[in-house]
Design a protein around this motif. Structure first.
Motif, PDB file in Angstrom:
ATOM      1  N   HIS A 138       0.742  -1.122   0.026  1.00  0.00           N
ATOM      2  CA  HIS A 138       0.085   0.249  -0.023  1.00  0.00           C
ATOM      3  C   HIS A 138       0.988   1.218   0.087  1.00  0.00           C
ATOM      4  CE1 HIS A 138      -3.515   2.663   0.701  1.00  0.00           C
ATOM      5  NE2 HIS A 138      -2.747   3.102   1.830  1.00  0.00           N
ATOM      6  N   ASN A 139       1.889   1.308   0.983  1.00  0.00           N
ATOM      7  CA  ASN A 139       2.754   2.712   0.876  1.00  0.00           C
ATOM      8  C   ASN A 139       3.394   2.875  -0.219  1.00  0.00           C
ATOM      9  OD1 ASN A 139       4.714   0.551   1.415  1.00  0.00           O
ATOM     10  ND2 ASN A 139       5.864   2.012   2.571  1.00  0.00           N
ATOM     11  N   LEU A 140       3.803   1.726  -1.192  1.00  0.00           N
ATOM     12  CA  LEU A 140       4.415   2.074  -2.516  1.00  0.00           C
ATOM     13  C   LEU A 140       3.406   2.635  -3.425  1.00  0.00           C
ATOM     14  CD1 LEU A 140       6.477  -0.963  -3.168  1.00  0.00           C
ATOM     15  CD2 LEU A 140       7.068   1.186  -2.245  1.00  0.00           C
ATOM     16  N   GLN A 141       2.130   2.573  -3.324  1.00  0.00           N
ATOM     17  CA  GLN A 141       1.261   3.226  -4.026  1.00  0.00           C
ATOM     18  C   GLN A 141       1.037   4.565  -3.883  1.00  0.00           C
ATOM     19  OE1 GLN A 141      -2.626   0.973  -3.645  1.00  0.00           O
ATOM     20  NE2 GLN A 141      -1.344  -1.059  -4.041  1.00  0.00           N
ATOM     21  N   ARG A 142       1.418   5.008  -2.620  1.00  0.00           N
ATOM     22  CA  ARG A 142       1.173   6.555  -2.234  1.00  0.00           C
ATOM     23  C   ARG A 142       2.584   7.266  -1.979  1.00  0.00           C
ATOM     24  NH1 ARG A 142       1.335   6.943   3.277  1.00  0.00           N
ATOM     25  NH2 ARG A 142       1.404   4.686   4.264  1.00  0.00           N
ATOM     26  N   ASN A 143       3.834   6.487  -2.189  1.00  0.00           N
ATOM     27  CA  ASN A 143       5.093   6.977  -1.943  1.00  0.00           C
ATOM     28  C   ASN A 143       5.864   7.067  -3.339  1.00  0.00           C
ATOM     29  OD1 ASN A 143       4.737   8.172   0.683  1.00  0.00           O
ATOM     30  ND2 ASN A 143       4.889   6.035   1.385  1.00  0.00           N
ATOM     31  N   ASP A 144       6.670   7.749  -3.412  1.00  0.00           N
ATOM     32  CA  ASP A 144       7.772   7.808  -4.603  1.00  0.00           C
ATOM     33  C   ASP A 144       8.773   6.641  -4.374  1.00  0.00           C
ATOM     34  OD1 ASP A 144      10.111   8.127  -6.087  1.00  0.00           O
ATOM     35  OD2 ASP A 144       9.832  10.116  -6.111  1.00  0.00           O
ATOM     36  N   ILE A 145       8.758   5.463  -5.394  1.00  0.00           N
ATOM     37  CA  ILE A 145       9.631   4.536  -5.173  1.00  0.00           C
ATOM     38  C   ILE A 145      11.120   4.838  -4.910  1.00  0.00           C
ATOM     39  CG2 ILE A 145      10.457   2.299  -6.243  1.00  0.00           C
ATOM     40  CD1 ILE A 145       7.577   1.956  -7.313  1.00  0.00           C
ATOM     41  N   HIS A 146      11.398   5.644  -5.751  1.00  0.00           N
ATOM     42  CA  HIS A 146      12.836   6.187  -5.595  1.00  0.00           C
ATOM     43  C   HIS A 146      13.141   6.731  -4.041  1.00  0.00           C
ATOM     44  CE1 HIS A 146      16.818   7.552  -6.668  1.00  0.00           C
ATOM     45  NE2 HIS A 146      16.543   8.761  -6.069  1.00  0.00           N
ATOM     46  N   ILE A 147      12.299   7.611  -3.470  1.00  0.00           N
ATOM     47  CA  ILE A 147      12.410   7.900  -2.161  1.00  0.00           C
ATOM     48  C   ILE A 147      12.641   6.677  -1.136  1.00  0.00           C
ATOM     49  CG2 ILE A 147      11.578   9.201  -0.066  1.00  0.00           C
ATOM     50  CD1 ILE A 147      10.660  11.243  -2.236  1.00  0.00           C
ATOM     51  N   VAL A 148      11.572   5.676  -1.269  1.00  0.00           N
ATOM     52  CA  VAL A 148      11.439   4.591  -0.332  1.00  0.00           C
ATOM     53  C   VAL A 148      12.715   3.843  -0.592  1.00  0.00           C
ATOM     54  CG1 VAL A 148      10.392   2.457  -0.257  1.00  0.00           C
ATOM     55  CG2 VAL A 148       9.026   4.283  -0.556  1.00  0.00           C
ATOM     56  N   SER A 149      13.294   3.558  -1.757  1.00  0.00           N
ATOM     57  CA  SER A 149      14.450   2.851  -2.094  1.00  0.00           C
ATOM     58  C   SER A 149      15.688   3.671  -1.755  1.00  0.00           C
ATOM     59  CB  SER A 149      14.785   2.550  -3.534  1.00  0.00           C
ATOM     60  OG  SER A 149      13.678   1.922  -4.069  1.00  0.00           O
ATOM     61  N   GLN A 150      15.810   5.220  -1.743  1.00  0.00           N
ATOM     62  CA  GLN A 150      16.972   5.635  -1.045  1.00  0.00           C
ATOM     63  C   GLN A 150      16.989   5.604   0.388  1.00  0.00           C
ATOM     64  OE1 GLN A 150      19.459   7.198  -2.179  1.00  0.00           O
ATOM     65  NE2 GLN A 150      18.909   7.488  -4.509  1.00  0.00           N
ATOM     66  N   SER A 151      15.735   5.543   0.947  1.00  0.00           N
ATOM     67  CA  SER A 151      15.581   5.428   2.556  1.00  0.00           C
ATOM     68  C   SER A 151      16.089   4.201   2.951  1.00  0.00           C
ATOM     69  CB  SER A 151      14.275   5.750   2.986  1.00  0.00           C
ATOM     70  OG  SER A 151      13.831   7.169   2.641  1.00  0.00           O
ATOM     71  N   LEU A 152      15.540   3.093   2.086  1.00  0.00           N
ATOM     72  CA  LEU A 152      15.957   1.845   2.626  1.00  0.00           C
ATOM     73  C   LEU A 152      17.265   1.485   2.570  1.00  0.00           C
ATOM     74  CD1 LEU A 152      14.813  -1.126   3.591  1.00  0.00           C
ATOM     75  CD2 LEU A 152      14.484  -1.455   0.886  1.00  0.00           C
ATOM     76  N   MET A 153      18.049   1.950   1.619  1.00  0.00           N
ATOM     77  CA  MET A 153      19.289   1.925   1.267  1.00  0.00           C
ATOM     78  C   MET A 153      19.996   2.491   2.489  1.00  0.00           C
ATOM     79  SD  MET A 153      21.955   0.340  -0.091  1.00  0.00           S
ATOM     80  CE  MET A 153      23.130   0.168   0.942  1.00  0.00           C
ATOM     81  N   GLY A 154      19.570   3.725   2.988  1.00  0.00           N
ATOM     82  CA  GLY A 154      20.374   4.442   4.160  1.00  0.00           C
ATOM     83  C   GLY A 154      20.090   3.492   5.252  1.00  0.00           C
TER      84      GLY A 154
END
Length: 193
Positions: A138-154
């Motif tokens: 659900h949260n990928l449908q409402r958030n930018d995947i690039h930002i999620v991926s960057q945050s996850l990498m951090g």
């Protein structure tokens, strides 16, 4: 008659021993504080033996970084080819590689000048995987995947250093924690009266 060393000869063992000792020394002391003389002393070989296999300390360090990157992206490519691979398992396998190769991870993920590029490539792989799984989270449908991926990498970078490589948590535990933070469906709102 063929020339050169046979596989599994003393030469191959010497080269592998030089690589292992270099990994230990680079990860502990850093690139600049590690000298070729330190590596050959730890490996109990001569300096001419070192130069049979490596042009310089820099070429050895580069070789180790290449190994880290090849292993890492080989794991991710294998997972991309598996249909239905859950993203939590992708993260767990990545963390398991780090846990199984802690000294090489210190070099490839933190010390190397190429570490920034490695992390950017990981972000791209995360995006590629998540792009195919948007409907599952659900949260990928409402958030930018690039930002999620960057945050996850951090997050992965930080917890690898502080929790995984210090053996405070396992790869499986950390993957579960990360997954619950980034991808678990939101609980229904509870009205407090």
């Amino acid at each position: 008659m063929a020339r050169g060393r046979k596989v599994n000869s003393n030469g191959e063992k010497s080269k592998q021993l030089l690589r292992e000792k270099a990994i230990e020394l680079f990860s502990t002391n850093g690139y600049y504080q590690t000298k070729i003389s330190d590596i050959v002393k730890a490996a109990k070989v001569t300096q001419p033996t070192f130069y049979l296999y490596f042009e310089s300390k820099d070429s050895l360090f580069h070789d180790l970084n290449e190994q880290f990157q090849q292993d890492l992206f080989h794991i991710l490519e294998e997972q991309l080819q598996q249909q239905g691979m859950q993203f939590q398992k992708v993260i767990e396998n990545l963390l398991q590689y780090f846990a199984s190769n802690p000294l090489l991870t210190k070099i490839g993920l933190y010390q190397s000048e190429a570490s920034y590029t490695v992390k950017e490539k990981l972000v791209e792989k995360f995006e590629q995987i998540l792009d195919g799984q948007v409907e599952n989270y659900h949260n990928l449908q409402r958030n930018d995947i690039h930002i999620v991926s960057q945050s996850l990498m951090g997050s992965i970078e930080r917890i690898t250093d502080t929790l995984l490589l210090t053996n405070r948590k396992s790869a499986k535990e950390l993957a579960e924690d990360l997954f619950s933070i980034y991808f678990v469906e939101e609980a229904e709102s509870v009205v407090v009266s």
